[in-house]
Design a protein around this motif. Structure first.
Motif, short mmCIF file in Angstrom:
data_model
loop_
_atom_site.label_atom_id
_atom_site.label_comp_id
_atom_site.label_asym_id
_atom_site.label_seq_id
_atom_site.Cartn_x
_atom_site.Cartn_y
_atom_site.Cartn_z
N ARG A 316 19.97 -10.78 -18.36
CA ARG A 316 19.56 -9.85 -19.42
C ARG A 316 19.41 -10.59 -20.75
O ARG A 316 18.46 -10.34 -21.51
N VAL A 323 11.32 -9.26 -22.74
CA VAL A 323 11.09 -7.84 -22.49
C VAL A 323 10.70 -7.13 -23.78
O VAL A 323 9.80 -6.27 -23.79
N ASN A 406 15.59 -16.31 -10.59
CA ASN A 406 16.75 -16.03 -11.44
C ASN A 406 17.57 -17.31 -11.52
O ASN A 406 18.20 -17.71 -10.55
N ILE A 415 12.26 -12.71 -8.88
CA ILE A 415 12.23 -11.39 -9.49
C ILE A 415 11.00 -11.23 -10.36
O ILE A 415 10.41 -12.21 -10.82
N ILE A 417 9.87 -8.56 -13.70
CA ILE A 417 10.27 -7.52 -14.64
C ILE A 417 9.01 -7.06 -15.38
O ILE A 417 8.28 -7.89 -15.92
N SER A 425 11.49 -0.08 -18.54
CA SER A 425 11.15 -1.30 -17.80
C SER A 425 11.61 -1.14 -16.36
O SER A 425 12.49 -0.33 -16.04
N THR A 426 11.01 -1.95 -15.46
CA THR A 426 11.42 -1.94 -14.05
C THR A 426 11.62 -3.38 -13.58
O THR A 426 10.94 -4.31 -14.04
N LEU A 427 12.60 -3.55 -12.68
CA LEU A 427 12.93 -4.86 -12.12
C LEU A 427 12.76 -4.82 -10.61
O LEU A 427 13.17 -3.85 -9.96
N TYR A 428 12.19 -5.89 -10.04
CA TYR A 428 11.94 -6.00 -8.60
C TYR A 428 12.56 -7.33 -8.16
O TYR A 428 12.17 -8.40 -8.65
N TRP A 465 15.31 -2.51 -6.44
CA TRP A 465 14.46 -1.94 -7.51
C TRP A 465 15.34 -1.26 -8.53
O TRP A 465 16.17 -0.41 -8.20
N TRP A 468 15.10 0.40 -16.04
CA TRP A 468 15.86 0.25 -17.28
C TRP A 468 15.27 1.18 -18.34
O TRP A 468 14.07 1.33 -18.45
N TRP A 473 18.22 -1.27 -22.55
CA TRP A 473 17.65 -1.40 -21.20
C TRP A 473 18.73 -1.28 -20.11
O TRP A 473 18.85 -2.12 -19.22
#
Length: 482
Positions: A316, A323, A406, A415, A417, A425-428, A465, A468, A473
């Protein structure tokens, strides 16, 4: 022209019977002993005497019992009206509950076809449907019993009306006979009655009685008319009540058929949920097997959980500025949240991948997940297990803030973002390093951003998945945006 009558001759004609009545008509006897009396004076005297004779009430069918029957019938009709109103309320409640149950089951059926379904929510809905169906069946039984009582009361009312018609018919026939007798008497002259009667007293009595019949018969006729009108009114109400009862019975049968259909649909939904839960359980078992490799005991699991928290915080910190920059670009381009307002739940995110949900958002039984608040094991996102290489798409339009490994994991995960603007926001995670998108790429909702893999500390091919929201976030439940 008046005729003279010899009183002695008339006395001889009547004999002893005339002597028996001289106290009734003393004035007539006095004149008979004197000079001749004209027939006209005798007739005048006769009518005067008639008016002085007591009135004798005619015999008739008693109307009191019919009045009682009509009163009882009115009471039953009032009870029927209340019963019908209660049945109508029960039918309305049943129809409302059935419609809601049908909607819930239809939604459940559709949800169970969708891999995105929230199994806990579906299960809770099915339990509510079962409770509502029990209430529907209880109300249906109450409705059937109410209609049985209505039919019984309606039968009694119809019998009372039939009895009333029978009594009324007898009264009409009695009145007819009396009117016929009065007509016959009216067509017999007073002189005929005077000369044919056995005694003058009989003439006085019969004539007085028949004269009194007029008013009494008119009163009886009026009462019969009133009673007939009351019976006709009750008959009309009874007919309409019978029609409404039949209609309610048809609606009740229709309700019963629908309840049976809902029971069948409920059974199908429960079986579909059981199959989905079985598939999910298998996916969880596979993940747990992999987790036991990562951490074979609770002590190791606690260490892994602490390491995961540290890795997440470090990531983060690394991507915070990226971000923020991507958020500004996305907000300028898409107006905020890619059409999804953060925290509103009013928009829709596209489900990012096909597969089975192996772990949902929130409190979980996976012991390698870190604690959060009162929950000993908390999962920040949704895990979707599927075939390796399955396509992963952007949940909403936005700007890619980060795409890569990461760097803070011992076994790095690939990943992506995406910043959608408006603080969303979205994280995969655990994707294959396909390079489908890169930082700064502008993506559309549903656009391919990568492929499912098992990179990092993974329990198999799946997508982790996260969604945020807010200035910091923080992870939120993705289902709030579905």
């Amino acid at each position: 022209m008046p005729c003279s009558v010899n009183p002695r001759a008339r006395g001889a004609a009547y004999g002893s019977k005339w002597e028996l009545h001289r106290e009734i008509v003393p004035s007539v006897k006095a004149r008979a002993q004197g000079a001749a009396v004209s027939w006209s004076r005798l007739l005048v005297l006769l009518f005067v005497v008639i008016l002085a004779v007591p009135v004798f009430a005619p015999s008739s069918v008693d109307a009191a019992s019919l009045k009682d029957q009509i009163a009882a019938a009115k009471d039953r009709q009032a009870a029927l009206t209340q019963s019908i109103a209660k049945s109508e309320r029960l039918v309305a409640q049943l129809q409302s509950d059935e419609a809601q149950t049908k909607r819930d089951l239809d939604q459940t059926t559709e949800d169970l076809k969708d891999i995105r379904t929230d199994q806990a929510a579906v299960k809770a809905r099915i339990e509510k449907v079962q409770q509502r169906l029990k209430r529907i069946e209880a109300r249906h039984a109450e409705l059937v019993e109410e209609q049985r009582q209505t039919d019984f009361t309606l039968g009694l009312l119809e019998q009372e009306l039939a009895n009333g018609e029978t009594d009324l018919k007898a009264r009409r026939e009695a009145l007819g006979r009396r009117l016929a007798e009065a007509y016959r008497t009216e067509n017999t002259t007073l002189l005929d009655q005077l000369f044919t009667a056995e005694s003058f007293s009989d003439v006085l009595t019969d004539t007085s009685a028949y004269l009194s019949y007029g008013d009494q018969d008119a009163q009886l006729a009026r009462q019969i008319t009133q009673d007939q009108q009351a019976l006709d009114s009750l008959r009309l109400l009874t007919t309409s009540t019978r029609l409404r009862t039949d209609q309610l019975r048809r609606e009740t049968l229709d309700t019963q058929a629908k309840v049976m259909d809902l029971r069948v649909q409920l059974g199908q939904a429960k079986r579909a949920l059981a199959k989905l839960e079985a598939r999910t359980e298998k996916a969880r078992e596979r993940q747990e097997a992999q987790m036991r490799i990562i951490a074979s005991n609770k002590k190791e699991a606690l260490a892994v959980a602490r390491k995961m928290v540290a890795q997440r915080n470090a990531l983060r910190s690394k991507v915070q500025s990226l971000v923020a920059s991507a958020q500004a670009k996305a907000t300028a381009r898409f107006g905020g949240g890619g059409g999804i307002r953060a925290g509103s739940g009013s928009g829709r995110l596209v489900w990012p991948a096909n597969g089975s949900i192996s772990q949902d958002y929130g409190c979980t039984g996976y012991y390698v997940n870190p604690p959060s608040g009162s929950c000993p094991h908390w999962h920040d996102g949704i895990d979707i297990a599927g075939a390796g290489g399955s396509r992963i798409v952007a949940s909403a339009s936005g700007v890619v803030a980060f795409a890569g490994w990461n760097p803070y994991e011992a076994v790095p995960a690939y990943i992506v973002i995406i910043a959608h603007g408006g603080g969303l926001s979205t994280l995969y995670a655990h994707m294959q390093p396909s390079g489908a998108v890169h930082a700064g790429s502008v993506v559309k909702r549903g656009q391919t951003i990568g492929y499912m893999g098992s990179t990092g500390n993974s329990t198999g091919n799946h997508l982790h998945w996260e969604v945020w929201a807010g200035a910091d976030w923080s992870p939120v439940n993705p289902r709030a945006y579905m």
